[in-house]
Scaffold this motif. Structure first.
Motif, PDB file in Angstrom:
ATOM      1  N   LEU A  89     -16.915 -38.168 -53.208  1.00 18.76           N
ATOM      2  CA  LEU A  89     -17.596 -36.961 -52.727  1.00 18.76           C
ATOM      3  C   LEU A  89     -17.567 -35.875 -53.802  1.00 18.76           C
ATOM      4  O   LEU A  89     -18.549 -35.168 -54.017  1.00 18.76           O
ATOM      5  CB  LEU A  89     -16.959 -36.453 -51.428  1.00 18.76           C
ATOM      6  N   GLY A  90     -16.432 -35.757 -54.493  1.00 19.04           N
ATOM      7  CA  GLY A  90     -16.321 -34.781 -55.576  1.00 19.04           C
ATOM      8  C   GLY A  90     -17.299 -35.060 -56.696  1.00 19.04           C
ATOM      9  O   GLY A  90     -17.932 -34.141 -57.238  1.00 19.04           O
ATOM     10  N   LEU A  91     -17.465 -36.328 -57.058  1.00 19.38           N
ATOM     11  CA  LEU A  91     -18.422 -36.698 -58.106  1.00 19.38           C
ATOM     12  C   LEU A  91     -19.863 -36.438 -57.669  1.00 19.38           C
ATOM     13  O   LEU A  91     -20.697 -36.013 -58.464  1.00 19.38           O
ATOM     14  CB  LEU A  91     -18.232 -38.168 -58.492  1.00 19.38           C
ATOM     15  N   ILE A  92     -20.138 -36.665 -56.389  1.00 15.95           N
ATOM     16  CA  ILE A  92     -21.477 -36.406 -55.853  1.00 15.95           C
ATOM     17  C   ILE A  92     -21.788 -34.921 -55.925  1.00 15.95           C
ATOM     18  O   ILE A  92     -22.875 -34.518 -56.339  1.00 15.95           O
ATOM     19  CB  ILE A  92     -21.587 -36.940 -54.409  1.00 15.95           C
ATOM     20  N   VAL A  93     -20.817 -34.091 -55.532  1.00 15.83           N
ATOM     21  CA  VAL A  93     -21.014 -32.640 -55.589  1.00 15.83           C
ATOM     22  C   VAL A  93     -21.188 -32.193 -57.033  1.00 15.83           C
ATOM     23  O   VAL A  93     -22.089 -31.413 -57.353  1.00 15.83           O
ATOM     24  CB  VAL A  93     -19.857 -31.887 -54.895  1.00 15.83           C
ATOM     25  N   PHE A  94     -20.358 -32.713 -57.948  1.00 21.25           N
ATOM     26  CA  PHE A  94     -20.489 -32.341 -59.361  1.00 21.25           C
ATOM     27  C   PHE A  94     -21.872 -32.704 -59.883  1.00 21.25           C
ATOM     28  O   PHE A  94     -22.528 -31.906 -60.556  1.00 21.25           O
ATOM     29  CB  PHE A  94     -19.412 -33.005 -60.220  1.00 21.25           C
ATOM     30  N   LYS A  95     -22.335 -33.920 -59.597  1.00 22.62           N
ATOM     31  CA  LYS A  95     -23.649 -34.372 -60.078  1.00 22.62           C
ATOM     32  C   LYS A  95     -24.751 -33.453 -59.563  1.00 22.62           C
ATOM     33  O   LYS A  95     -25.636 -33.048 -60.321  1.00 22.62           O
ATOM     34  CB  LYS A  95     -23.903 -35.813 -59.636  1.00 22.62           C
ATOM     35  N   TYR A  96     -24.679 -33.098 -58.284  1.00 29.99           N
ATOM     36  CA  TYR A  96     -25.695 -32.207 -57.708  1.00 29.99           C
ATOM     37  C   TYR A  96     -25.679 -30.846 -58.415  1.00 29.99           C
ATOM     38  O   TYR A  96     -26.719 -30.320 -58.803  1.00 29.99           O
ATOM     39  CB  TYR A  96     -25.451 -32.027 -56.210  1.00 29.99           C
ATOM     40  N   LEU A  97     -24.489 -30.286 -58.592  1.00 33.70           N
ATOM     41  CA  LEU A  97     -24.368 -28.965 -59.227  1.00 33.70           C
ATOM     42  C   LEU A  97     -24.812 -29.020 -60.689  1.00 33.70           C
ATOM     43  O   LEU A  97     -25.441 -28.075 -61.181  1.00 33.70           O
ATOM     44  CB  LEU A  97     -22.935 -28.451 -59.122  1.00 33.70           C
ATOM     45  N   ASP A  98     -24.487 -30.111 -61.364  1.00 37.09           N
ATOM     46  CA  ASP A  98     -24.866 -30.265 -62.765  1.00 37.09           C
ATOM     47  C   ASP A  98     -26.385 -30.390 -62.912  1.00 37.09           C
ATOM     48  O   ASP A  98     -26.952 -29.914 -63.891  1.00 37.09           O
ATOM     49  CB  ASP A  98     -24.157 -31.483 -63.354  1.00 37.09           C
ATOM     50  N   GLU A  99     -27.032 -31.031 -61.936  1.00 40.53           N
ATOM     51  CA  GLU A  99     -28.485 -31.220 -61.987  1.00 40.53           C
ATOM     52  C   GLU A  99     -29.275 -30.044 -61.414  1.00 40.53           C
ATOM     53  O   GLU A  99     -30.494 -30.014 -61.534  1.00 40.53           O
ATOM     54  CB  GLU A  99     -28.865 -32.509 -61.244  1.00 40.53           C
ATOM     55  N   LEU A 135     -23.562 -25.050 -51.161  1.00 44.33           N
ATOM     56  CA  LEU A 135     -23.834 -25.995 -52.251  1.00 44.33           C
ATOM     57  C   LEU A 135     -23.252 -27.375 -51.928  1.00 44.33           C
ATOM     58  O   LEU A 135     -23.891 -28.399 -52.175  1.00 44.33           O
ATOM     59  CB  LEU A 135     -23.279 -25.472 -53.573  1.00 44.33           C
ATOM     60  N   VAL A 136     -22.048 -27.388 -51.369  1.00 45.61           N
ATOM     61  CA  VAL A 136     -21.424 -28.656 -50.978  1.00 45.61           C
ATOM     62  C   VAL A 136     -22.280 -29.339 -49.914  1.00 45.61           C
ATOM     63  O   VAL A 136     -22.575 -30.534 -50.000  1.00 45.61           O
ATOM     64  CB  VAL A 136     -19.981 -28.435 -50.463  1.00 45.61           C
ATOM     65  N   LEU A 137     -22.712 -28.570 -48.917  1.00 40.51           N
ATOM     66  CA  LEU A 137     -23.543 -29.146 -47.857  1.00 40.51           C
ATOM     67  C   LEU A 137     -24.872 -29.659 -48.411  1.00 40.51           C
ATOM     68  O   LEU A 137     -25.343 -30.731 -48.015  1.00 40.51           O
ATOM     69  CB  LEU A 137     -23.768 -28.123 -46.745  1.00 40.51           C
ATOM     70  N   ASP A 138     -25.479 -28.913 -49.337  1.00 41.02           N
ATOM     71  CA  ASP A 138     -26.726 -29.364 -49.966  1.00 41.02           C
ATOM     72  C   ASP A 138     -26.510 -30.681 -50.715  1.00 41.02           C
ATOM     73  O   ASP A 138     -27.330 -31.598 -50.623  1.00 41.02           O
ATOM     74  CB  ASP A 138     -27.270 -28.317 -50.941  1.00 41.02           C
TER      75      ASP A 138
END
Length: 134
Positions: free
Chosen positions: A93-103, A115-118
């Motif tokens: 889940l942490g990697l998914i959130v990081f990827k979303y924020l990075d993109e 942002l986490v929910l998105d």
């Protein structure tokens, strides 16, 4: 009543993120969340104790937001459906959130909880089942 639960979970999340640190540490920003979640993919043996703490803060924050969402949102109204069999590990889940924020750097000014929910909604949208026609 459900609003009280969501509020309580939010307070608990702030307590864990803030911990015994100065008050300003509890004010996590989207930019900080991206930085902290980016630490999850690193080898902990090469990290400082502060970096390890920040990576843990990412995971604790995500867990608190995700569990608060699940507790406060009825199953039939949820837009996020994280698989439970098998269970998705917190690190993933942490990697998914990081990827979303990075993109999506244009979103970093938004509230970190949203942002986490998105990010989770992007990765795990609920499948829409149209109502049956009679």
């Amino acid at each position: 009543m459900k609003l009280h639960w969501i509020f309580a979970i939010g307070i608990i999340a702030l307590f864990f993120v803030g911990g015994a640190r100065p008050a300003h540490a509890a004010m996590l920003t989207g930019l900080q969340l991206r930085e902290y979640c980016g630490l999850i993919k690193r080898d902990s043996s090469t990290m400082t104790s502060t970096e390890i703490e920040h990576g843990e803060m990412c995971l604790i924050f995500i867990t608190a937001i995700e569990e608060g969402y699940e507790l406060g949102m009825p199953k039939d109204k949820r837009l996020i459906c994280i698989p439970t069999d098998p269970v998705v590990p917190n690190g993933e889940l942490g990697l998914i959130v990081f990827k979303y924020l990075d993109e999506h750097p244009e979103e970093l000014h938004n509230d970190p909880g949203y942002l986490v929910l998105d990010a989770l909604h992007t990765a795990f949208p609920c499948k829409f089942i149209p109502p049956s026609k009679k």
